[in-house]
Each structure stands twice: as structure tokens, then as C-alpha cells.
Design an enzyme around this catalytic site. Structure first.
Site, PDB file in Angstrom:
ATOM      1  N   SER A 154     -14.802   2.566  35.886  1.00  0.00           N
ATOM      2  CA  SER A 154     -14.860   3.408  34.726  1.00  0.00           C
ATOM      3  C   SER A 154     -14.542   4.748  35.007  1.00  0.00           C
ATOM      4  CB  SER A 154     -16.195   3.153  33.971  1.00  0.00           C
ATOM      5  OG  SER A 154     -16.123   4.004  32.811  1.00  0.00           O
ATOM      6  N   TYR A 167     -25.397   3.232  33.536  1.00  0.00           N
ATOM      7  CA  TYR A 167     -24.194   2.676  33.546  1.00  0.00           C
ATOM      8  C   TYR A 167     -23.268   3.521  34.437  1.00  0.00           C
ATOM      9  CZ  TYR A 167     -19.411   1.374  31.927  1.00  0.00           C
ATOM     10  OH  TYR A 167     -18.244   0.697  31.702  1.00  0.00           O
TER      11      TYR A 167
HETATM   12  N1  LIG Z   1     -14.130  -0.735  26.915  1.00  0.00           N
HETATM   13  C1  LIG Z   1     -14.334   0.362  27.382  1.00  0.00           C
HETATM   14  O1  LIG Z   1     -14.112   1.566  26.922  1.00  0.00           O
HETATM   15  C2  LIG Z   1     -14.360   0.395  29.007  1.00  0.00           C
HETATM   16  C3  LIG Z   1     -14.304   1.704  29.663  1.00  0.00           C
HETATM   17  C4  LIG Z   1     -14.532   1.593  31.032  1.00  0.00           C
HETATM   18  C5  LIG Z   1     -14.967   0.675  31.791  1.00  0.00           C
HETATM   19  N2  LIG Z   1     -15.060  -0.595  31.276  1.00  0.00           N
HETATM   20  C6  LIG Z   1     -15.390  -1.969  31.920  1.00  0.00           C
HETATM   21  O2  LIG Z   1     -14.489  -3.002  31.551  1.00  0.00           O
HETATM   22  C7  LIG Z   1     -15.348  -4.229  31.852  1.00  0.00           C
HETATM   23  C8  LIG Z   1     -15.170  -5.080  30.444  1.00  0.00           C
HETATM   24  O3  LIG Z   1     -15.468  -4.761  29.390  1.00  0.00           O
HETATM   25  P1  LIG Z   1     -15.151  -4.726  27.939  1.00  0.00           P
HETATM   26  O4  LIG Z   1     -14.837  -3.318  27.508  1.00  0.00           O
HETATM   27  O5  LIG Z   1     -14.141  -5.812  27.948  1.00  0.00           O
HETATM   28  O6  LIG Z   1     -16.282  -5.030  27.093  1.00  0.00           O
HETATM   29  P2  LIG Z   1     -16.885  -6.599  26.797  1.00  0.00           P
HETATM   30  O7  LIG Z   1     -16.060  -7.008  25.520  1.00  0.00           O
HETATM   31  O8  LIG Z   1     -18.377  -6.531  26.467  1.00  0.00           O
HETATM   32  O9  LIG Z   1     -16.630  -7.866  27.813  1.00  0.00           O
HETATM   33  C9  LIG Z   1     -17.723  -7.643  28.814  1.00  0.00           C
HETATM   34  C10 LIG Z   1     -17.475  -9.091  29.514  1.00  0.00           C
HETATM   35  O10 LIG Z   1     -18.788  -9.081  30.502  1.00  0.00           O
HETATM   36  C11 LIG Z   1     -19.199 -10.283  30.628  1.00  0.00           C
HETATM   37  N3  LIG Z   1     -20.539 -10.157  31.140  1.00  0.00           N
HETATM   38  C12 LIG Z   1     -21.630  -9.532  30.569  1.00  0.00           C
HETATM   39  N4  LIG Z   1     -22.672  -9.747  31.317  1.00  0.00           N
HETATM   40  C13 LIG Z   1     -22.359 -10.494  32.095  1.00  0.00           C
HETATM   41  C14 LIG Z   1     -23.182 -11.380  33.079  1.00  0.00           C
HETATM   42  N5  LIG Z   1     -24.506 -11.157  33.143  1.00  0.00           N
HETATM   43  N6  LIG Z   1     -22.677 -12.473  33.828  1.00  0.00           N
HETATM   44  C15 LIG Z   1     -21.301 -12.651  33.768  1.00  0.00           C
HETATM   45  N7  LIG Z   1     -20.535 -12.058  32.908  1.00  0.00           N
HETATM   46  C16 LIG Z   1     -21.128 -11.033  32.157  1.00  0.00           C
HETATM   47  C17 LIG Z   1     -19.340 -10.680  29.061  1.00  0.00           C
HETATM   48  O11 LIG Z   1     -19.302 -12.184  29.047  1.00  0.00           O
HETATM   49  P3  LIG Z   1     -20.618 -13.060  28.489  1.00  0.00           P
HETATM   50  O12 LIG Z   1     -21.309 -12.128  27.468  1.00  0.00           O
HETATM   51  O13 LIG Z   1     -20.048 -14.310  28.141  1.00  0.00           O
HETATM   52  O14 LIG Z   1     -21.234 -13.201  29.902  1.00  0.00           O
HETATM   53  C18 LIG Z   1     -18.011 -10.254  28.799  1.00  0.00           C
HETATM   54  O15 LIG Z   1     -16.858 -11.220  28.827  1.00  0.00           O
HETATM   55  C19 LIG Z   1     -16.817  -3.665  31.881  1.00  0.00           C
HETATM   56  O16 LIG Z   1     -17.134  -3.730  33.600  1.00  0.00           O
HETATM   57  C20 LIG Z   1     -16.594  -2.252  31.694  1.00  0.00           C
HETATM   58  O17 LIG Z   1     -17.626  -1.552  32.302  1.00  0.00           O
HETATM   59  C21 LIG Z   1     -14.917  -0.616  29.655  1.00  0.00           C
END
Ligand SMILES: NC(=O)c1ccc[n+]([C@@H]2O[C@H](COP(=O)([O-])OP(=O)(O)OC[C@H]3O[C@@H](n4cnc5c(N)ncnc54)[C@H](OP(=O)(O)O)[C@@H]3O)[C@@H](O)[C@H]2O)c1
Length: 277
Positions: A154, A167
């Protein structure tokens, strides 16, 4: 000799469409969008997260052949289970070429108030779970002298803003760990890319944890106005083909990373005045 950011000769690398790609966090958001793009390209994919019903939904919505998609449910916080999960993943097609470490969770809490079990929970998932899964697949990559580790970090792996202390700490920790890993992997022809997204419109803020571990359950301002996960994935995949060491994708917030390098004092002055939610 033409080389990407990771140093291996381009010609020796498998293209992503010919690869077995193991995606964590594939049940929603960025991981889901990337699953659709990889399957459309013809890659064989393994979908992992905790919610099996959501992984089944993603599998049904993939456009590629059904036999190219497998599901391995896992919980990143259960690190002892992850070596077994890696064996399961390798057993799907006898090989894994790419591990896309994407699963993770965010935070909305003041640093002074976040409770220690909640801090540990975020570190377990984002840092310890991610590196444990990587460790579990590395012997396979090293033995084959081929493999690609991608980490969705991130902008918060480079800077810090209010309400995201743990985070940001987890993403800074990933940055350090995978920077070291990249150096160790050159001799094994295993590539490592750190991806630093800015805001992407997903459920990440809805699912983020408050000081006492409740779900925040509100959409962040940054995320609600940001690019979609589909757009993010389409921007990212061509960059992954080049296996750059670091990849930045987002809106104006990406400028904070460069501003921190040029003038940390100026970035602090800007962030101090910024309305951060
Ligand atoms: N969206 C943004 O603005 C943003 C910005 C920078 C970085 N990111 C990064 O992008 C990545 C994906 O996030 P996203 O934005 O797509 O959010 P999201 O839609 O909330 O997706 C998060 C994913 O992680 C999984 N997850 C959460 N806890 C888990 C656990 N204990 N074990 C296994 N899987 C787990 C969730 O699946 P389950 O709940 O089914 O386990 C879900 O598939 C993350 O690493 C986040 O930090 C996002």
C-alpha cells in the site's frame, strides 16, 4: 541483456497467461478483479480466502474454463496451516508459478487507543500470515529455479497518516521483509514485486477494525471516489509482466510517496492539514 527490475532475463520467464497463479484475498475487491482478469487471459488460478461461498461465487463468474480454477480456503491468521495449504496448491497442477499475496485488512483507530489484541490481529493477517504463506511456497520456487512472489502492499507501506497506525506498520513491515527476500532470491531466479496501491474502491474500509476490534462498517472517502478494482487490475497486470521490483498505482495520493522522499517536512505539513478519514 534485457532485464526487468528483478534482474532475471525476460526470455526465461513464463508469461502470466501460461502460469499457475495462486491469489489470496480472492473473495472480494482487488483479488476478485484479478481472478477475473487472470482467468480471462487463460491462466490457471487458485482462489484463496476464508469465505468459501464467496470464492465459489468468484469461480462461477470467471470467464475462463472451469477446469482452470481451483479453490483452497484458508485463514492467513492460522499460520500453522499454511504449509499444508501450499502442498494443496502445488498438488492442483503439480506446480505453482506465481503467489499473489493480496489478502489483508485495514484499520480505523487512533494509535493511542487501539487495543493490543486488535493490533496483533492485524499484524497476524497482514504480516505474519503473508510471510508464512510465502515461506511455505518458496522451497517449491527455489527447487524449480523459477517463481514470482507478488505482494499487495500500500502507499501506507511508504508513509503514515491518521487512524491507520497498525495497518501502516504491517505494510512497512512487508516492505522490509520482501526487500530482503528479493536480494536473497536473485540467485534462485525467483522474482519479487511489491505493489503499492493508492485508493481503490473496495470493501477494505468497511471491513477495517476499530480500536476495540469492531468492524468499522463505513466506506472511506478516499475509497468511495477511487478507481474500481477492475480498473486497478487492468493497470496492474501489464506491469506485473515486467516484474518490476516496485509498482505504484493510484490517484494523486501516490504523490505523497515521492514527496516523502523529496521533503518529509513538507509532507508532514501537508498531512497535518489534510482531512483524513
Ligand atoms: N482498497 C484500497 O484502497 C487498498 C489500498 C492499498 C492496499 N490495499 C490492499 O489490497 C489488498 C486487498 O484489499 P481490497 O481492497 O481488495 O479489500 P477487500 O475487498 O476487503 O478484500 C480483502 C480480502 O482479504 C481477505 N482476507 C481478509 N482477512 C483474511 C484472513 N484472515 N485470511 C485470509 N484472507 C483474508 C478477504 O477475504 P475473506 O474475508 O473471505 O477471508 C478479502 O478477499 C489488501 O492487502 C489491502 O491492504 C487496498
Amino acid at each position: 541483456m534485457e532485464q526487468g527490475g528483478n534482474g532475471k532475463q525476460k526470455g526465461k520467464r513464463k508469461s502470466l497467461r501460461d502460469s499457475v497463479v495462486w491469489i489470496t484475498g480472492a473473495s472480494s475487491g482487488i483479488g476478485e478483479a484479478m481472478a477475473y482478469d487472470f482467468s480471462r487471459m487463460g491462466a490457471r488460478i487458485i482462489l484463496s480466502a476464508r469465505r468459501t461461498d464467496e470464492l465459489e461465487r468468484v469461480k462461477r463468474n470467471c470467464e475462463g474454463p472451469e477446469e482452470n480454477i481451483r479453490i483452497i480456503p484458508l485463514d492467513l491468521s492460522e499460520t500453522d496451516s499454511l504449509t499444508g495449504k501450499a502442498s494443496e496448491a502445488i498438488a492442483c497442477w503439480g506446480e505453482v508459478d506465481v503467489l499473489l499475496n493480496n489478502g489483508g485488512m485495514s484499520q480505523r483507530a487512533l494509535a493511542a487507543e487501539a487495543e493490543m489484541p486488535v493490533i496483533r490481529r492485524i499484524m497476524e493477517v497482514n504480516f505474519f500470515g503473508t510471510i508464512a504463506l510465502t515461506q511455505a511456497i518458496l522451497p517449491h520456487f527455489i527447487a524449480r529455479k523459477s517463481g514470482y512472489v507478488i505482494v499487495i502492499s500500500s502507499v501506507m507501506g511508504k508513509i503514515g497518516t491518521k487512524y491507520r497506525s497498525t495497518y501502516a506498520a504491517s505494510k512497512h513491515a512487508l516492505q522490509g521483509w520482501y526487500d530482503c527476500l528479493r536480494q536473497e532470491m536473485y540467485e534462485h531466479d525467483v522474482d519479487v514485486s511489491l505493489v503499492c496501491p493508492g485508493f481503490v474502491k473496495t470493501s477494505i474500509t468497511l471491513n477495517s477494525l476499530t480500536a476495540d476490534g469492531k468492524t468499522y462498517a463505513r466506506m472511506g472517502d478516499g475509497q468511495s471516489k477511487a478507481m474500481s478494482a477492475e480498473t486497478f487490475s487492468r493497470k496492474l497486470i501489464p506491469k506485473l509482466e515486467k516484474r518490476k521490483a516496485e509498482i505504484f498505482i493510484g490517484g494523486p495520493e501516490i504523490a505523497t510517496v515521492w514527496l516523502k522522499r523529496l521533503s518529509p517536512a513538507l509532507l508532514n505539513a501537508v498531512l497535518k492539514r489534510a482531512k483524513v478519514t
